[in-house]
Design a protein around this motif. Sequence first.
Motif, PDB file in Angstrom:
ATOM      1  N   UNK A 170       0.858  -1.177   0.000  1.00  0.00           N
ATOM      2  CA  UNK A 170       0.000   0.000   0.000  1.00  0.00           C
ATOM      3  C   UNK A 170       0.897   1.231   0.000  1.00  0.00           C
ATOM      4  N   UNK A 171       0.752   2.097  -0.984  1.00  0.00           N
ATOM      5  CA  UNK A 171       1.530   3.323  -1.053  1.00  0.00           C
ATOM      6  C   UNK A 171       0.599   4.486  -1.327  1.00  0.00           C
ATOM      7  N   UNK A 172       1.082   5.672  -1.014  1.00  0.00           N
ATOM      8  CA  UNK A 172       0.272   6.846  -1.283  1.00  0.00           C
ATOM      9  C   UNK A 172       0.843   8.088  -0.646  1.00  0.00           C
ATOM     10  N   UNK A 173       0.022   9.119  -0.665  1.00  0.00           N
ATOM     11  CA  UNK A 173       0.393  10.406  -0.084  1.00  0.00           C
ATOM     12  C   UNK A 173      -0.779  10.912   0.744  1.00  0.00           C
ATOM     13  N   UNK A 174      -0.462  11.355   1.945  1.00  0.00           N
ATOM     14  CA  UNK A 174      -1.454  11.976   2.807  1.00  0.00           C
ATOM     15  C   UNK A 174      -0.890  13.326   3.249  1.00  0.00           C
ATOM     16  N   UNK A 175      -1.718  14.346   3.216  1.00  0.00           N
ATOM     17  CA  UNK A 175      -1.314  15.673   3.663  1.00  0.00           C
ATOM     18  C   UNK A 175      -1.939  15.888   5.036  1.00  0.00           C
ATOM     19  N   UNK A 176      -1.092  16.181   6.020  1.00  0.00           N
ATOM     20  CA  UNK A 176      -1.576  16.353   7.388  1.00  0.00           C
ATOM     21  C   UNK A 176      -1.407  17.796   7.847  1.00  0.00           C
ATOM     22  N   UNK A 177      -2.310  18.207   8.697  1.00  0.00           N
ATOM     23  CA  UNK A 177      -2.181  19.483   9.390  1.00  0.00           C
ATOM     24  C   UNK A 177      -1.957  19.171  10.857  1.00  0.00           C
ATOM     25  N   UNK A 178      -1.248  20.066  11.530  1.00  0.00           N
ATOM     26  CA  UNK A 178      -0.915  19.823  12.930  1.00  0.00           C
ATOM     27  C   UNK A 178      -1.274  21.041  13.771  1.00  0.00           C
ATOM     28  N   UNK A 179      -1.314  20.823  15.058  1.00  0.00           N
ATOM     29  CA  UNK A 179      -1.585  21.924  15.984  1.00  0.00           C
ATOM     30  C   UNK A 179      -0.336  22.756  16.240  1.00  0.00           C
ATOM     31  N   UNK A 180       0.811  22.308  15.734  1.00  0.00           N
ATOM     32  CA  UNK A 180       2.072  23.013  15.998  1.00  0.00           C
ATOM     33  C   UNK A 180       2.628  23.741  14.783  1.00  0.00           C
ATOM     34  N   UNK A 181       1.957  23.643  13.632  1.00  0.00           N
ATOM     35  CA  UNK A 181       2.473  24.287  12.425  1.00  0.00           C
ATOM     36  C   UNK A 181       1.316  24.771  11.564  1.00  0.00           C
ATOM     37  N   UNK A 182       1.515  25.892  10.912  1.00  0.00           N
ATOM     38  CA  UNK A 182       0.489  26.408  10.008  1.00  0.00           C
ATOM     39  C   UNK A 182       0.674  25.859   8.592  1.00  0.00           C
TER      40      UNK A 182
END
Length: 118
Positions: A99-111
């Motif tokens: 299984x391969x892919x790309x996920x874009x995450x947002x965090x509480x520590x970075x804009x």
Amino acid sequence: MTTTFMLDPDTWDLVVGPDGNYVTLTGAAQIQQDVCSAIRTFQGECWYDNTQGMPYFESIFGQPVASSFLKKQVQNAALTVPTVTGATLTNLTISGRKLTGTVVVTTSTSTTPIEVNF
């Protein structure tokens, strides 16, 4: 946030620095690796918390699986990483047992969103 030891991207083994100590990660690199680890973990694999991980054996490998189910599983795995507040899957491929892919995450520590290739 906990300490994350750097893993070699090819072997997924610990990396030792020139000083003989294990290399640790911080910032975006730490988030990227932690998200990858969460997605690569098989459900039941972690003896200290067997609820972690994705249901590879139970619901993914060896049977037809809906892309919406895979998308939800990957996003849920990414959200288990401390400070990750959002996850959007932008690419997903399953070939045999990989299984391969790309996920874009947002965090509480970075804009700035962090792109994670797994």
